[in-house]
Enzyme design. Structure first.
Site, short mmCIF file in Angstrom:
data_model
loop_
_atom_site.label_atom_id
_atom_site.label_comp_id
_atom_site.label_asym_id
_atom_site.label_seq_id
_atom_site.Cartn_x
_atom_site.Cartn_y
_atom_site.Cartn_z
N LYS A 14 0.82 -1.23 0.00
CA LYS A 14 0.00 0.00 0.00
C LYS A 14 0.84 1.27 0.00
O LYS A 14 0.41 2.30 -0.50
CB LYS A 14 -1.00 0.01 1.16
CG LYS A 14 -0.41 -0.29 2.53
CD LYS A 14 -0.52 -1.75 2.83
CE LYS A 14 0.49 -2.18 3.86
NZ LYS A 14 0.00 -2.98 4.92
N LYS A 54 -3.92 3.13 2.83
CA LYS A 54 -5.07 2.32 2.41
C LYS A 54 -6.25 3.21 2.04
O LYS A 54 -6.95 2.95 1.06
CB LYS A 54 -5.44 1.36 3.54
CG LYS A 54 -4.34 0.34 3.82
CD LYS A 54 -4.56 -0.36 5.14
CE LYS A 54 -3.48 -1.41 5.38
NZ LYS A 54 -3.46 -1.91 6.76
P1 NAP Z 1 8.41 -8.82 5.65
O1 NAP Z 1 8.01 -9.96 6.53
O2 NAP Z 1 9.33 -7.78 6.17
O3 NAP Z 1 9.02 -9.45 4.31
C1 NAP Z 1 9.67 -8.67 3.34
C2 NAP Z 1 10.41 -9.59 2.40
O4 NAP Z 1 10.97 -8.81 1.35
C3 NAP Z 1 11.54 -10.35 3.06
O5 NAP Z 1 11.67 -11.62 2.49
C4 NAP Z 1 12.75 -9.49 2.68
O6 NAP Z 1 13.95 -10.21 2.67
C5 NAP Z 1 12.35 -9.10 1.27
N1 NAP Z 1 13.06 -7.90 0.82
C6 NAP Z 1 12.97 -6.66 1.32
N2 NAP Z 1 13.77 -5.82 0.62
C7 NAP Z 1 14.37 -6.57 -0.33
C8 NAP Z 1 15.32 -6.30 -1.34
N3 NAP Z 1 15.80 -5.07 -1.51
N4 NAP Z 1 15.70 -7.30 -2.16
C9 NAP Z 1 15.23 -8.56 -1.99
N5 NAP Z 1 14.32 -8.88 -1.03
C10 NAP Z 1 13.91 -7.90 -0.21
O7 NAP Z 1 7.11 -8.03 5.13
P2 NAP Z 1 5.61 -8.56 5.04
O8 NAP Z 1 4.95 -8.36 6.35
O9 NAP Z 1 5.57 -9.89 4.41
O10 NAP Z 1 4.98 -7.46 4.07
C11 NAP Z 1 5.26 -7.49 2.68
C12 NAP Z 1 4.38 -6.45 1.98
O11 NAP Z 1 3.02 -6.77 2.20
C13 NAP Z 1 4.57 -5.03 2.48
O12 NAP Z 1 4.37 -4.13 1.42
C14 NAP Z 1 3.44 -4.87 3.49
O13 NAP Z 1 3.03 -3.54 3.66
C15 NAP Z 1 2.35 -5.68 2.83
N6 NAP Z 1 1.33 -6.22 3.72
C16 NAP Z 1 1.68 -6.89 4.84
C17 NAP Z 1 0.71 -7.42 5.66
C18 NAP Z 1 1.04 -8.16 6.91
O14 NAP Z 1 0.11 -8.48 7.67
N7 NAP Z 1 2.29 -8.49 7.19
C19 NAP Z 1 -0.64 -7.24 5.32
C20 NAP Z 1 -0.97 -6.54 4.15
C21 NAP Z 1 0.03 -6.03 3.35
P3 NAP Z 1 14.85 -10.36 4.01
O15 NAP Z 1 13.95 -10.95 5.07
O16 NAP Z 1 15.93 -11.26 3.60
O17 NAP Z 1 15.27 -8.97 4.37
N1 HSE Z 2 0.57 -3.40 9.22
C1 HSE Z 2 -0.67 -3.57 8.58
C2 HSE Z 2 -1.76 -3.61 9.64
C3 HSE Z 2 -0.68 -4.84 7.80
O1 HSE Z 2 -1.45 -3.77 10.81
O2 HSE Z 2 -2.93 -3.47 9.30
C4 HSE Z 2 -1.92 -5.01 6.97
O3 HSE Z 2 -1.99 -4.09 5.95
#
Ligand code: NAP
Ligand code: HSE
Length: 419
Positions: free
Chosen positions: A100, A198
């Site tokens: 987002k 969002k």
């Molecule tokens: P996360 O757990 O921090 O995972 C990020 C991933 O991206 C990790 O595998 C990281 O690798 C990799 N990465 C980051 N920078 C990189 C780079 N320069 N080159 C290669 N790999 C890279 O994040 P997440 O919670 O899964 O969230 C991912 C996305 O989804 C974000 O945009 C977030 O806003 C969105 N989102 C998350 C949620 C949620 O509940 N978590 C919900 C909705 C949307 P390393 O671990 O090796 O650093």
């Molecule tokens: N950090 C975000 C939240 C993940 O807590 O709602 C989902 O977009």
């Protein structure tokens, strides 16, 4: 067979890989083809050594792989994913993202560049709830009058625990991080920025408004104390971080802030990591969407649904759901003109005549007080907790400045809007 490349195999990326593997049979039946993850990109390969997909630290290796049909971006950040997705679109890949922050800044450019190529982003708002689908497709016959809801799971999880169990702010934030709800930088959550990202995405689909986060009112939950929680409970409210988009004639107001919500209201009953969004359309009336707003599996559920949709769709709608400007002349309302009821917390010297001075300032600004309590908390010191009738944002702000200037007001007044 459709091959997917995943940029970012963290909380959400890992869950996407697992769902596509473990639910392969139903996914293939629904999509009409087998879908497999060919490779993923991370920075630290040791974190994903248990996965059976090919792993690289160079995202361009995946983007330039001619066998890959769909790029799923789950890295986070803004400018790097923007560059990567532009490059992927240039290579005619279909895109799915949950990012987002990226879309809050670059959604219109991406729509332009994507053209007819599939570009889906359901998981970017409210995790597992298909709210984008609802707005873009299910409600497409309506003028959208308002969108109001709980759009950040981390803040809702934290506020619920603070309200119900009295858990301290830092402890409950650490718990939300451990559960995979929080952003890599959790100030995005608690500062209201994630909810604002969002809201901007939803406002684009509903109103065609092209605003950036810097242009709208954004406040977080960092300032909320036990005194506010006690006031809320005493007057029958709960505290929620709300995203609000409201149509008012030719203007659209967009704002994110903590709000006191009456305990009987539907939104007040949405607790924990759950998100809940009310959308009012001019024809359908009010519709409500409820579900898990964060977490690996819930978010990956929406990501995989987008992948399936891309695989089975024929003619696609444009990324934001419209080809021409949606409604000519719609403007963003100035934050000064927003009207709301307000709650103010003042820390004051508890001496004769002070209350009179304070209430006179309210009267000078034509702001009507609805309820008030004074709570002593130290020698000659008290919290004054005041709720108002509806007032204009700019009047409340100038009142707060004048209150702050009073010698007897011991710290900056704190304000929460009442919804
Ligand atoms: P996360 O757990 O921090 O995972 C990020 C991933 O991206 C990790 O595998 C990281 O690798 C990799 N990465 C980051 N920078 C990189 C780079 N320069 N080159 C290669 N790999 C890279 O994040 P997440 O919670 O899964 O969230 C991912 C996305 O989804 C974000 O945009 C977030 O806003 C969105 N989102 C998350 C949620 C949620 O509940 N978590 C919900 C909705 C949307 P390393 O671990 O090796 O650093
Ligand atoms: N950090 C975000 C939240 C993940 O807590 O709602 C989902 O977009």
């Amino acid at each position: 067979m459709i091959r997917v490349g995943v940029l970012g195999v963290g909380t959400v990326g890992r869950a996407v890989v697992e769902i596509l593997e473990e639910n392969a049979a139903i996914i293939s039946a629904r999509a009409g083809e087998d879908i497999v993850v060919k490779s993923g990109a991370v920075r630290d390969v040791s974190k994903v050594s248990d996965l059976s997909i090919a792993i690289t630290t160079d995202p361009y290796e995946i983007i330039n792989d001619p066998e890959i049909d769909i790029i799923v971006e789950l890295m986070g950040g803004v400018e790097l994913p923007f560059e990567l997705l532009k490059s992927a679109l240039a290579s005619k890949k279909a895109i799915v993202t949950a990012n987002k922050a990226l879309l809050a800044y670059h959604r219109y450019e991406l729509q332009e560049i994507a053209g007819d190529l599939p570009f889906e982003f359901e998981a970017s708002v409210a995790g597992g709830i298909p709210i984008i689908n609802a707005l873009r497709d299910g409600l497409s016959a309506n003028h959208i009058l308002s969108i109001m809801g709980i759009m950040n799971g981390t803040c809702n999880f934290m506020l619920t625990k603070m309200m119900e169990e009295g858990v301290a702010f830092d402890a409950v934030l650490a718990e939300a991080q451990a559960l995979g709800y929080a952003e890599a930088d959790p100030t995005f959550d608690i500062g209201g920025f994630d909810a604002a990202h969002k809201l901007l995405i939803l406002a684009s689909i509903a109103y065609g408004i092209d605003a950036k986060p810097e242009e709208i009112l954004i406040e977080g939950i960092e300032g909320i104390t036990q005194a506010d929680i006690a006031f809320a409970k005493e007057f029958g409210y709960t505290i929620k971080l709300l995203g609000i988009a409201k149509r008012d004639g030719g203007e659209v107001e967009l704002r994110v802030h903590a709000a006191l919500v009456k305990q009987e209201a539907m939104l007040a009953k949405i607790d924990g990591v759950m998100n809940g969004i009310s959308v009012v359309g001019d024809r359908v009336g009010e519709t409500l969407y409820y579900g898990p707003g964060a977490g690996g599996n819930a978010t990956a559920s929406a990501v995989v649904a987008n992948i399936i949709d891309i695989v089975r769709s024929g003619k696609r709608s444009p990324m934001l759901g419209f080809n021409h400007p949606l409604e000519e002349g719609l403007r963003l309302k100035s934050a000064d003109d927003i009207r709301s009821k307000y709650y103010l917390r003042l820390r004051i010297t508890d001496k004769a005549g002070i209350l009179a001075k304070i209430t006179q300032l309210f009267a000078d600004h034509a702001i009507s007080i609805e309820a008030m309590i004074q709570r002593p908390f130290a020698q000659e010191c008290a919290h004054l907790l005041i709720s108002t009738h509806e007032a204009r944002e700019c009047d409340i702000r100038s009142l707060m400045k004048e209150l702050e200037a009073l010698e007897t007001v011991l710290e900056s007044p704190y304000m929460i809007r009442i919804v």
